[in-house]
Design a protein around this motif. Structure first.
Motif, short mmCIF file in Angstrom:
data_model
loop_
_atom_site.label_atom_id
_atom_site.label_comp_id
_atom_site.label_asym_id
_atom_site.label_seq_id
_atom_site.Cartn_x
_atom_site.Cartn_y
_atom_site.Cartn_z
N THR A 116 -68.28 10.08 -34.29
CA THR A 116 -66.98 9.56 -34.74
C THR A 116 -67.04 9.25 -36.23
O THR A 116 -68.00 8.62 -36.71
N ILE A 117 -66.03 9.71 -36.96
CA ILE A 117 -65.90 9.41 -38.38
C ILE A 117 -64.72 8.47 -38.55
O ILE A 117 -63.64 8.69 -37.98
N LYS A 118 -64.90 7.42 -39.36
CA LYS A 118 -63.80 6.52 -39.68
C LYS A 118 -63.60 6.52 -41.19
O LYS A 118 -64.54 6.33 -41.96
N ALA A 119 -62.34 6.76 -41.59
CA ALA A 119 -62.01 6.79 -43.02
C ALA A 119 -60.55 6.40 -43.19
O ALA A 119 -59.67 6.97 -42.53
N GLY A 120 -60.30 5.42 -44.05
CA GLY A 120 -58.93 5.03 -44.35
C GLY A 120 -58.13 4.57 -43.16
O GLY A 120 -56.92 4.81 -43.09
N GLY A 121 -58.78 3.93 -42.19
CA GLY A 121 -58.07 3.46 -41.01
C GLY A 121 -57.83 4.54 -39.97
O GLY A 121 -57.21 4.28 -38.93
N SER A 170 -60.14 18.01 -45.11
CA SER A 170 -58.73 18.21 -45.42
C SER A 170 -58.05 16.85 -45.51
O SER A 170 -58.56 15.85 -45.01
N ASP A 171 -56.89 16.80 -46.14
CA ASP A 171 -56.11 15.57 -46.17
C ASP A 171 -55.56 15.27 -44.78
O ASP A 171 -55.30 16.20 -44.01
N PRO A 172 -55.42 13.98 -44.41
CA PRO A 172 -55.53 12.80 -45.27
C PRO A 172 -56.95 12.27 -45.46
O PRO A 172 -57.16 11.36 -46.26
N ALA A 173 -57.92 12.84 -44.72
CA ALA A 173 -59.29 12.33 -44.82
C ALA A 173 -59.83 12.44 -46.24
O ALA A 173 -60.51 11.53 -46.74
N LEU A 174 -59.54 13.56 -46.93
CA LEU A 174 -60.07 13.76 -48.27
C LEU A 174 -59.64 12.65 -49.21
O LEU A 174 -60.46 12.05 -49.91
N THR A 175 -58.35 12.35 -49.24
CA THR A 175 -57.85 11.30 -50.13
C THR A 175 -58.37 9.93 -49.71
O THR A 175 -58.76 9.12 -50.56
N ASP A 176 -58.41 9.66 -48.41
CA ASP A 176 -58.90 8.37 -47.93
C ASP A 176 -60.35 8.13 -48.36
O ASP A 176 -60.71 7.05 -48.84
N SER A 180 -61.85 5.31 -51.18
CA SER A 180 -62.78 4.24 -50.80
C SER A 180 -64.20 4.50 -51.29
O SER A 180 -65.00 3.58 -51.40
N GLY A 181 -64.53 5.78 -51.55
CA GLY A 181 -65.86 6.11 -52.02
C GLY A 181 -66.91 6.16 -50.92
O GLY A 181 -68.10 6.28 -51.21
N ARG A 182 -66.47 6.12 -49.66
CA ARG A 182 -67.42 6.15 -48.54
C ARG A 182 -66.66 6.41 -47.25
O ARG A 182 -65.44 6.36 -47.21
N PHE A 183 -67.42 6.68 -46.19
CA PHE A 183 -66.85 6.75 -44.85
C PHE A 183 -67.92 6.29 -43.87
O PHE A 183 -69.10 6.19 -44.21
N THR A 184 -67.50 5.99 -42.65
CA THR A 184 -68.43 5.53 -41.62
C THR A 184 -68.61 6.63 -40.59
O THR A 184 -67.65 7.24 -40.13
N VAL A 185 -69.87 6.90 -40.23
CA VAL A 185 -70.17 7.86 -39.18
C VAL A 185 -70.95 7.13 -38.09
O VAL A 185 -71.87 6.36 -38.38
N SER A 186 -70.55 7.35 -36.85
CA SER A 186 -71.28 6.76 -35.72
C SER A 186 -71.52 7.83 -34.68
O SER A 186 -70.82 8.84 -34.62
N ALA A 187 -72.54 7.62 -33.85
CA ALA A 187 -72.87 8.54 -32.77
C ALA A 187 -73.24 7.73 -31.55
O ALA A 187 -73.91 6.70 -31.66
N SER A 188 -72.80 8.20 -30.38
CA SER A 188 -73.11 7.50 -29.14
C SER A 188 -73.51 8.50 -28.07
O SER A 188 -73.00 9.62 -28.01
N SER A 189 -74.45 8.08 -27.24
CA SER A 189 -74.92 8.90 -26.12
C SER A 189 -75.35 7.94 -25.01
O SER A 189 -76.41 7.31 -25.11
N GLY A 190 -74.50 7.81 -23.98
CA GLY A 190 -74.79 6.82 -22.95
C GLY A 190 -74.77 5.43 -23.54
O GLY A 190 -73.82 5.02 -24.19
N VAL A 198 -71.66 6.10 -45.17
CA VAL A 198 -72.12 7.21 -45.99
C VAL A 198 -71.39 7.17 -47.34
O VAL A 198 -70.17 7.30 -47.39
N PRO A 199 -72.12 6.98 -48.44
CA PRO A 199 -71.47 7.00 -49.76
C PRO A 199 -70.99 8.42 -50.09
O PRO A 199 -71.60 9.41 -49.68
N LEU A 200 -69.90 8.50 -50.85
CA LEU A 200 -69.40 9.79 -51.31
C LEU A 200 -69.89 10.03 -52.73
O LEU A 200 -69.75 9.17 -53.60
N ARG A 201 -70.47 11.20 -52.95
CA ARG A 201 -70.88 11.61 -54.29
C ARG A 201 -69.81 12.54 -54.84
O ARG A 201 -69.39 13.47 -54.16
#
Length: 297
Positions: A116-121, A170-176, A180-190, A198-201
């Motif tokens: 799951t990626i979270k960016a800009g709500g 792609s937008d809206p993720a790109l602009t978000d 913010s200069g970053r996004f959150t990535v999570s992974a789940s299994s059971g 994750v910082p954006l360069r």
């Protein structure tokens, strides 16, 4: 066409050190007012097409950095574009327009994984597809954001690594993400879960956007806000010491917005020219942006 774009981009974007001169201008209407303090950046008159690109992205190298070389079985997930070519930062980060991979460590074998990626709500979810080896299926610039399963292989030590793709949501993720200069990535299994920020360069560069064949759009990024960034049309030539791209003309400009990611729509006549099949003894024309030494189409 996207395969050709990826091959060009794989050469990397090398900063120029010489001071180039200007070219005849044909400007597109800017969407942002140029800053009166912005430095006037110019297109290079020519650049070498045979320069070496950046090294490969390695989840194993990242894991060694994240754990400082110690054994760690805690579940982890991250997105990486490898080392910062400028040397400005040693942080594990996702670089816009750069080769990137999804990395997962410490998840139970054989169990399904959801990323799951979270960016800009907003939230973007995709499944992970474990394979003995990656298929030849083409990647998309908006992988992780388009809902398509991401292929990974087990490279040993509980480490899963995806194939590489050019990171350009792609937008809206790109602009978000740019704002913010970053996004959150999570992974789940059971019952196992991991999450990281994750910082954006933002290196200076440009990349043909997803759907390029239809929308003819370039993402231009990394320049100071308010800077008018020129886009140039280049024609490759063979010289005694290798191939060079020679400036033909400026085709337009994009003014950097505050979040430092702008979009330039290539004029129809220019797009037809760079998309046309070249003669047998010629290379196709391409576009590039100021301060860089690489084709971006």
């Amino acid at each position: 066409m996207l395969l050709a774009l990826t091959l060009f981009l794989g050469t990397g974007c090398t900063m120029l050190h010489q001071t180039p001169t200007g070219a005849p201008t044909s400007r597109a209407a800017p969407s942002v007012t140029p800053s009166p303090k912005a430095r006037d950046i110019l297109l290079a008159q020519q650049f070498d097409l045979d320069m070496e690109g950046a090294g490969p992205v390695s989840c194993r190298d990242d894991l060694h950095q994240l754990t400082r070389g110690h054994t760690n079985q805690q579940p982890q997930v991250w997105v990486s574009s490898g080392e910062d070519a400028t040397g400005a930062s040693a942080a594990v980060a996702a670089g816009l327009g750069e080769e990137s991979r999804l990395c997962l460590h410490g998840f139970p074998p054989g169990e399904p994984i959801t990323v799951t990626i979270k960016a800009g709500g907003r939230t973007y979810t995709t499944s992970v597809k474990r394979l003995a080896e990656l298929t030849a299926a083409p990647s998309a610039l908006d992988d992780l954001f388009n809902g398509r399963p991401v292929e990974v292989v087990d490279i040993g030590g509980g480490l899963l690594e995806s194939g590489s793709w050019t990171f350009l949501p792609s937008d809206p993720a790109l602009t978000d993400i740019a704002r913010s200069g970053r996004f959150t990535v999570s992974a789940s299994s059971g019952g196992v879960r991991a999450e990281s920020k994750v910082p954006l360069r933002l290196p200076r560069g440009a990349t043909a956007m997803e759907g390029w064949e239809d929308n003819h759009r370039l993402a231009v990024y990394g320049y100071p806000a308010g800077t008018p960034v020129p886009i140039g049309l280049y024609r490759p030539e063979h010289r005694w010491n290798g191939r060079v791209a020679v400036l033909q003309r400026e085709v337009g400009r994009v003014v950097m917005p505050a979040h430092r990611v702008g979009v330039f729509t290539v004029p129809p006549d220019v797009f037809r020219g760079i998309s046309a099949e070249p003669a047998d003894d010629e290379d196709p024309a391409c576009l590039s942006v100021a301060d860089l030494a690489a084709c971006v189409t």
